[in-house]
Design an enzyme around this catalytic site. Sequence first.
Site, PDB file in Angstrom:
ATOM      1  N   GLY A  38       0.813  -1.212   0.000  1.00  0.00           N
ATOM      2  CA  GLY A  38       0.000   0.000   0.000  1.00  0.00           C
ATOM      3  C   GLY A  38       0.843   1.257   0.000  1.00  0.00           C
ATOM      4  O   GLY A  38       0.379   2.328  -0.382  1.00  0.00           O
ATOM      5  N   CYS A  41       1.050   6.218   0.726  1.00  0.00           N
ATOM      6  CA  CYS A  41      -0.312   6.747   0.545  1.00  0.00           C
ATOM      7  C   CYS A  41      -1.325   6.007   1.415  1.00  0.00           C
ATOM      8  O   CYS A  41      -2.083   6.618   2.162  1.00  0.00           O
ATOM      9  CB  CYS A  41      -0.714   6.662  -0.922  1.00  0.00           C
ATOM     10  SG  CYS A  41      -2.422   7.160  -1.237  1.00  0.00           S
ATOM     11  N   GLY A 175       6.124  24.660   5.756  1.00  0.00           N
ATOM     12  CA  GLY A 175       5.851  24.193   4.399  1.00  0.00           C
ATOM     13  C   GLY A 175       4.393  24.325   4.043  1.00  0.00           C
ATOM     14  O   GLY A 175       3.525  23.779   4.730  1.00  0.00           O
ATOM     15  N   GLY A 176       4.107  25.053   2.963  1.00  0.00           N
ATOM     16  CA  GLY A 176       2.719  25.291   2.551  1.00  0.00           C
ATOM     17  C   GLY A 176       2.322  24.559   1.295  1.00  0.00           C
ATOM     18  O   GLY A 176       1.518  25.062   0.491  1.00  0.00           O
ATOM     19  N   ALA A 258       6.952  19.848   6.830  1.00  0.00           N
ATOM     20  CA  ALA A 258       6.246  19.419   5.619  1.00  0.00           C
ATOM     21  C   ALA A 258       6.761  20.183   4.412  1.00  0.00           C
ATOM     22  O   ALA A 258       5.983  20.786   3.664  1.00  0.00           O
ATOM     23  CB  ALA A 258       4.738  19.625   5.787  1.00  0.00           C
ATOM     24  N   VAL A 259       8.077  20.145   4.219  1.00  0.00           N
ATOM     25  CA  VAL A 259       8.665  20.891   3.102  1.00  0.00           C
ATOM     26  C   VAL A 259       8.751  20.055   1.832  1.00  0.00           C
ATOM     27  O   VAL A 259       9.272  20.524   0.817  1.00  0.00           O
ATOM     28  CB  VAL A 259      10.059  21.435   3.477  1.00  0.00           C
ATOM     29  CG1 VAL A 259       9.957  22.431   4.612  1.00  0.00           C
ATOM     30  CG2 VAL A 259      11.014  20.299   3.835  1.00  0.00           C
ATOM     31  N   ARG A 261       8.806  15.894  -0.229  1.00  0.00           N
ATOM     32  CA  ARG A 261       9.348  14.541  -0.241  1.00  0.00           C
ATOM     33  C   ARG A 261      10.336  14.419  -1.402  1.00  0.00           C
ATOM     34  O   ARG A 261      10.289  15.200  -2.355  1.00  0.00           O
ATOM     35  CB  ARG A 261       8.226  13.499  -0.388  1.00  0.00           C
ATOM     36  CG  ARG A 261       7.229  13.545   0.756  1.00  0.00           C
ATOM     37  CD  ARG A 261       6.141  12.480   0.576  1.00  0.00           C
ATOM     38  NE  ARG A 261       6.669  11.126   0.655  1.00  0.00           N
ATOM     39  CZ  ARG A 261       6.838  10.449   1.786  1.00  0.00           C
ATOM     40  NH1 ARG A 261       6.524  11.003   2.944  1.00  0.00           N
ATOM     41  NH2 ARG A 261       7.316   9.221   1.768  1.00  0.00           N
ATOM     42  N   HIS A 440     -27.339  18.904 -14.567  1.00  0.00           N
ATOM     43  CA  HIS A 440     -27.790  20.071 -13.808  1.00  0.00           C
ATOM     44  C   HIS A 440     -28.782  19.614 -12.742  1.00  0.00           C
ATOM     45  O   HIS A 440     -29.658  18.799 -13.026  1.00  0.00           O
ATOM     46  CB  HIS A 440     -28.459  21.069 -14.755  1.00  0.00           C
ATOM     47  CG  HIS A 440     -29.064  22.251 -14.035  1.00  0.00           C
ATOM     48  ND1 HIS A 440     -28.300  23.316 -13.612  1.00  0.00           N
ATOM     49  CD2 HIS A 440     -30.338  22.508 -13.661  1.00  0.00           C
ATOM     50  CE1 HIS A 440     -29.088  24.195 -13.017  1.00  0.00           C
ATOM     51  NE2 HIS A 440     -30.336  23.719 -13.029  1.00  0.00           N
TER      52      HIS A 440
END
Length: 458
Positions: A38, A41, A175-176, A258-259, A261, A440
Amino acid sequence: MTHVDVTIIGGGPGGYIAAERLAHAGRTVLLAEHTEVGGTCLNVGCIPTKALLHSAKLYRHSRDGERFGVTASDVAVDFATMQKHKARTVQALVGGVRQLLKRGKVDVRAEAATLLGPGRVRVGQDVIESEHVIIATGSEPVVPPIPGVQDNPAIVDSTGLLAIEEIPERLVVIGGGVIGVEFASLFGALGSTVDVIEAMDEIVPFMDAELAGTLRTAMDNVTFHTSSRVEKVDGSRVIFTDADGGDQHLDADVILMAVGRRPTLTGWGAEEAGVATDRRGVRVDDRMRTNLPNVWAVGDVTGRSLLAHAAYRMGEIAAAHIIDPQRAVREGQVLRPEAIPWAVYSMPEAAGVGLTEAQVRERGIETVTATVPLILSGRFVAENGLRAPGSVKLIAEADSRVVRGIHMVGPYAPEMIWGAAAIIEQEMRVEDLRQVIFPHPTVSEGIREAAWAIADQN
């Protein structure tokens, strides 16, 4: 020594989908995964994050339902139960992947693997010989060389943040990008005070800047510090330089790093076997072939796109060329990077595919664009009101009128973006898109409205 048709190193999305496709076509497959099938993710990434985000969204809807005529009292968050829901979700889906592999009679080895050369892989103490080898070793978090970061117990990566037992009162996110924004949205909705420090001028850098700004301003309980640089971390205090060059600091209970991977290029024999790599990852062509004969690479390790669904597609492409090369060429089984969609499951959600307006112009192509608010959609207004943020931006070439990018912010954006990906994949013109009948009332009609908002050609 064991002989199989295909050996796969890595059991993430790219690896296991390739194994499934190959097994379905009658090939014998051995898949080596030293942790759990897995990949990132399913185990510690997109899936557990979405489980927690769903709980947070339910909490927010319950709290904000009064304006829609629904009043709920004593609404509270039980974070321990949220974590149990997350764990059950992951366990069920990992079990599903294992069943698919078992059904295909894939030999799954829970051991580390090393590429010895074309057609030869060491798995544990066994040497596997096969006609083809697929490398699917994934990626790992980037840890920047910021003073005070190494071995700091206040700092966690996304895996660590998913495992916390209590909601932090103060969360600082460094990190954004997608990971940082999703976690900021999650804990902001749960009541944390959240600050995001981003070095770039805007969050989610691959998103069109106009809509990235819309997403940033629409997120509740989150303060963004863009164009800011983290100088050091002192315990639980983050010291940074803001956009004006001023010295600032933020104190936190938890700091999320979180800059980004990077591809996992070590630990599986890449250099020793002679696999060509560059600054992005393993070098592959559009059929996922490496420089070594019958050695393929798919997913994050290629650096082409660090997204699970891109890994799925790469795995399918490699499998197709292994199963029947001539048919794969006839069908055009190649990777088209500009048609890979992305999604952010924040509150509000966002998604996009293709190029941004700035990227098209950087190529010297004149553009025509239109940005329309989602309040043009009846369903959007009925379910979100007139003040809710949401918009769709369409970017097309001025001369050919070919659509080059579609970006959106608002509910259901990730569920709609596949249609936009098909538009980009098929190189549809604005006039072609105008002829598509959208159901719609749906929020997807925003794409149609954007096509009609593009100025007619003179």
